[in-house]
Motif scaffolding. Structure first.
Motif, short mmCIF file in Angstrom:
data_model
loop_
_atom_site.label_atom_id
_atom_site.label_comp_id
_atom_site.label_asym_id
_atom_site.label_seq_id
_atom_site.Cartn_x
_atom_site.Cartn_y
_atom_site.Cartn_z
N LEU A 51 -1.17 -2.45 3.62
CA LEU A 51 -0.13 -3.29 4.37
C LEU A 51 -0.57 -4.31 5.09
CD1 LEU A 51 2.92 -3.80 4.23
CD2 LEU A 51 3.36 -1.79 5.68
N ALA A 52 -1.43 -3.78 6.10
CA ALA A 52 -1.84 -4.87 7.24
C ALA A 52 -2.56 -6.07 6.59
CB ALA A 52 -2.80 -4.07 8.11
N ALA A 53 -3.29 -5.68 5.56
CA ALA A 53 -4.10 -6.82 4.91
C ALA A 53 -3.28 -7.78 4.21
CB ALA A 53 -5.11 -6.17 3.88
N VAL A 54 -1.95 -7.36 3.44
CA VAL A 54 -0.72 -7.92 2.97
C VAL A 54 -0.15 -9.09 4.11
CG1 VAL A 54 1.01 -8.04 1.86
CG2 VAL A 54 -0.73 -6.80 1.12
N ILE A 55 0.05 -8.40 5.10
CA ILE A 55 0.58 -9.08 6.19
C ILE A 55 -0.20 -10.14 6.81
CG2 ILE A 55 1.55 -8.99 8.63
CD1 ILE A 55 2.50 -5.99 7.79
N ILE A 70 2.09 -3.26 13.10
CA ILE A 70 3.09 -3.42 12.43
C ILE A 70 3.27 -2.51 11.08
CG2 ILE A 70 4.41 -5.10 11.12
CD1 ILE A 70 3.38 -7.32 12.68
N ALA A 71 2.14 -2.26 10.48
CA ALA A 71 2.05 -1.63 9.38
C ALA A 71 2.04 -0.08 9.43
CB ALA A 71 0.55 -1.80 8.43
N GLU A 72 1.36 0.27 10.71
CA GLU A 72 1.46 1.47 11.07
C GLU A 72 3.08 2.16 11.13
OE1 GLU A 72 -0.48 4.26 10.92
OE2 GLU A 72 -2.76 3.27 10.83
N VAL A 74 5.74 0.59 10.28
CA VAL A 74 6.78 0.65 9.12
C VAL A 74 6.57 1.84 8.37
CG1 VAL A 74 6.97 -0.67 7.01
CG2 VAL A 74 6.71 -1.98 9.00
N LEU A 75 5.06 2.09 8.10
CA LEU A 75 5.01 3.40 7.32
C LEU A 75 5.29 4.81 7.90
CD1 LEU A 75 1.86 2.03 5.11
CD2 LEU A 75 4.06 1.88 4.66
N TRP A 76 5.35 4.63 9.18
CA TRP A 76 5.41 5.89 10.07
C TRP A 76 6.94 6.22 10.21
CZ3 TRP A 76 3.97 10.46 11.63
CH2 TRP A 76 4.49 11.09 12.62
N ARG A 77 7.76 5.36 10.13
CA ARG A 77 9.19 5.24 10.18
C ARG A 77 9.54 5.70 8.84
NH1 ARG A 77 13.67 3.92 7.12
NH2 ARG A 77 15.49 3.59 8.32
N GLN A 78 8.93 5.25 7.48
CA GLN A 78 9.30 5.66 6.07
C GLN A 78 9.15 7.27 6.17
OE1 GLN A 78 8.53 3.47 2.36
NE2 GLN A 78 6.33 4.39 3.05
N ARG A 79 7.92 7.86 6.82
CA ARG A 79 7.54 9.21 6.56
C ARG A 79 8.67 9.89 7.52
NH1 ARG A 79 2.24 7.15 7.09
NH2 ARG A 79 2.30 7.63 9.46
N LEU A 80 9.32 9.39 8.35
CA LEU A 80 10.00 10.10 9.50
C LEU A 80 11.51 10.03 8.69
CD1 LEU A 80 9.15 9.07 13.02
CD2 LEU A 80 8.88 11.15 11.81
N CYS A 81 12.00 9.07 8.30
CA CYS A 81 13.25 8.75 7.85
C CYS A 81 13.53 8.61 6.23
CB CYS A 81 13.97 7.46 8.51
SG CYS A 81 13.81 7.36 10.16
N GLY A 82 12.51 8.53 5.59
CA GLY A 82 12.72 8.48 4.12
C GLY A 82 12.50 6.97 3.63
N PRO A 83 12.42 6.88 2.63
CA PRO A 83 11.86 5.40 1.73
C PRO A 83 12.97 4.38 2.28
CG PRO A 83 11.70 7.19 -0.06
CD PRO A 83 12.53 7.77 1.31
N TYR A 84 12.51 2.98 2.32
CA TYR A 84 13.35 2.01 2.80
C TYR A 84 14.08 1.52 1.34
CZ TYR A 84 10.42 1.33 6.83
OH TYR A 84 9.91 1.53 7.79
N THR A 85 15.45 1.67 1.36
CA THR A 85 16.05 1.04 -0.15
C THR A 85 16.77 -0.02 0.09
OG1 THR A 85 18.00 2.43 0.77
CG2 THR A 85 16.21 3.54 -0.40
N SER A 86 17.02 -0.51 1.39
CA SER A 86 17.85 -1.76 1.90
C SER A 86 16.90 -2.84 2.47
CB SER A 86 18.95 -1.80 2.37
OG SER A 86 18.91 -1.13 3.54
N THR A 87 17.26 -4.20 2.45
CA THR A 87 16.56 -5.25 3.36
C THR A 87 16.76 -4.91 4.74
OG1 THR A 87 18.39 -6.50 2.92
CG2 THR A 87 16.54 -6.91 1.57
#
Length: 227
Positions: A51-55, A70-72, A74-87
């Protein structure tokens, strides 16, 4: 060649391109929603390093470790709260890093940078542009021109790299350089490319009056010629 994204697609909240809260929609970011993975699924499979390489690929010149952080996050929040489903969920996750980015790039919008980076990657836009330029110049007759309108830094960087890869130096320049350095300084001499390219005019920008009428007209127009 107009590289601008279709405004109706950006304005359609169901496509998931907008970073504005009032246009919340599913986190998709694909031009063709029948091909590939939506951004929501891709983020569940990607690593922080990927993700960092893409950014970083957006050419906003974010210096390390900003893309990694930024990548860490974004993905840490996903692990805590579940997948991102909306913008809006991804936008909110990026808000804490907004000030850190502003300290480096005062005009950059973090959500815009990340959304653009993911969209460009998912739709393979860099590779598509490379293929388009190669195809156009293979078909152009010598002296033929191609006009390219760019709206993003990575597009401008791609055009400049394409020119450098197909640039033919004049005899005076070659005479001023050691022959053993020619291939390194002018890659086209070593690659055996089938055509040469030069920039036929200085890049053209919209006038202030044009930008007042339409902010989305902010662009840079290149005029390339096959020689």
């Amino acid at each position: 060649l107009d590289l601008g994204v279709s405004s109706p697609q950006l304005d359609d909240r169901s496509r998931g391109f907008s970073v504005k809260g009032k246009k919340d929609g599913p986190l998709d970011l694909r031009m063709n929603q029948e091909a590939g993975l939506p951004a929501s699924e891709w983020l569940q499979r990607v690593t922080p390093a990927q993700l960092a390489a893409v950014i970083r690929s957006t050419c906003y010149l974010l210096e390390d470790p900003i893309p990694k952080r930024i990548a860490e996050a974004v993905l840490w929040r996903q692990r805590l709260c579940g997948p991102y489903t909306s913008t809006s969920q991804l936008v909110h996750a990026l808000e804490d890093f907004g000030q850190e980015l502003l300290d480096e790039r005062s005009r950059a919008n973090l959500a815009h940078v990340v959304f653009c980076a993911i969209r460009i990657f998912l739709n393979e836009e860099m590779g598509q542009l490379d293929l388009a330029l190669e195809g156009i110049f293979e078909r152009l007759a010598p002296g033929g021109r191609c006009v390219v309108i760019c709206f993003n830094r990575w597009e401008m960087a791609t055009i400049r790299r394409f020119i450098q890869q197909h640039e033919r130096p004049c005899d005076e320049v070659l005479a001023a350089l050691p022959q053993e350095h020619w291939d390194r300084l002018y890659p086209a001499l070593a690659s055996g490319c089938s055509f040469w390219v030069r920039q036929a005019a200085r890049p053209v920008r919209p006038t202030p009056e044009e930008l007042k009428r339409n902010q989305r007209a902010k662009s840079l127009m290149f005029v390339l010629e096959k020689v």
